[in-house]
Design an enzyme around this catalytic site. Structure first.
Site, short mmCIF file in Angstrom:
data_model
loop_
_atom_site.label_atom_id
_atom_site.label_comp_id
_atom_site.label_asym_id
_atom_site.label_seq_id
_atom_site.Cartn_x
_atom_site.Cartn_y
_atom_site.Cartn_z
N GLU A 79 43.21 55.48 15.02
CA GLU A 79 44.49 54.84 15.36
C GLU A 79 45.08 54.07 14.18
OE1 GLU A 79 44.16 53.57 19.52
OE2 GLU A 79 45.51 51.92 19.00
N ASP A 80 44.27 53.32 13.47
CA ASP A 80 44.80 52.41 12.44
C ASP A 80 44.71 52.96 11.02
OD1 ASP A 80 45.30 50.61 14.45
OD2 ASP A 80 43.50 49.42 14.10
#
Ligand code: ZN
Length: 184
Positions: free
Chosen positions: A65-66
């Site tokens: 996600e990051d």
């Protein structure tokens, strides 16, 4: 198992590198690795150290996600089980934030047992930082909304690990007290 704990440290090292420039949202701007280690520690303790792959997944749970790390990259180094666990707790970033938040509430109860543990540990860590280091620009209302949302997600994650549920409840209570005290 003995080799697996070498891999646990390999994952901690990879996570520290991938998230090197990332900070938590709170005013203390803690290094992001603090969050990943806290989540890993919570699932390790919740499972009595018997599920090293879940600990590895906890260290890597925000990497897709990051950091834009791919599922295949995780699978190649840490195995299919870990990759599946990480994908299971990764939000679809193509969806709007509001939709993602609602999906987390609606989907919580239908998650596999280990995904529930990982998500509950993640929420526990997030609420702990809400007391220790709240985001400086959040209003009281926004903090209370976040707290209510975290509790709604956690509701669907219950029934798997009473110890971890106790940690979450304690974190939620402390966060609520801290948020209200700061506004008083
Ligand atoms: Zn997280």
């Amino acid at each position: 198992m003995t080799e697996r704990w070498v891999t646990v440290l390999k994952a901690a090292d990879a996570a520290a590198r991938w998230h090197m420039h990332q900070r938590r949202k709170g005013e203390a701007q803690e290094p992001y690795i603090n969050h990943l280690l806290e989540v890993a520690q919570l699932v390790a303790e919740a499972t009595g150290g018997r599920d090293p792959n879940l600990v590895i997944a906890a260290l890597l749970h925000d990497a897709i996600e990051d950091c834009g790390v791919s599922r295949d990259e995780i699978a190649a180094t840490f195995g299919e089980d870990v990759a599946a666990l990480v994908v299971g707790v990764t939000d679809d970033k193509n969806l709007k934030q509001e939709v993602r938040k609602k999906l987390q509430v609606d989907g919580a109860a239908h998650q596999p047992r280990r995904a529930k543990l990982l998500k509950l540990a993640d929420k526990t860590s997030n609420l702990r930082s809400m007391s220790a280091s709240p985001p400086a620009n959040w209003s009281l209302e926004r903090k209370l909304d976040y707290l209510a949302w975290a509790r709604a997600v956690a509701h669907g994650l219950r029934g798997v690990n009473p110890w971890l549920e106790g940690r979450f409840d304690a974190a939620a209570e402390t966060a609520e007290r801290a948020v209200r005290a700061a506004a008083a």
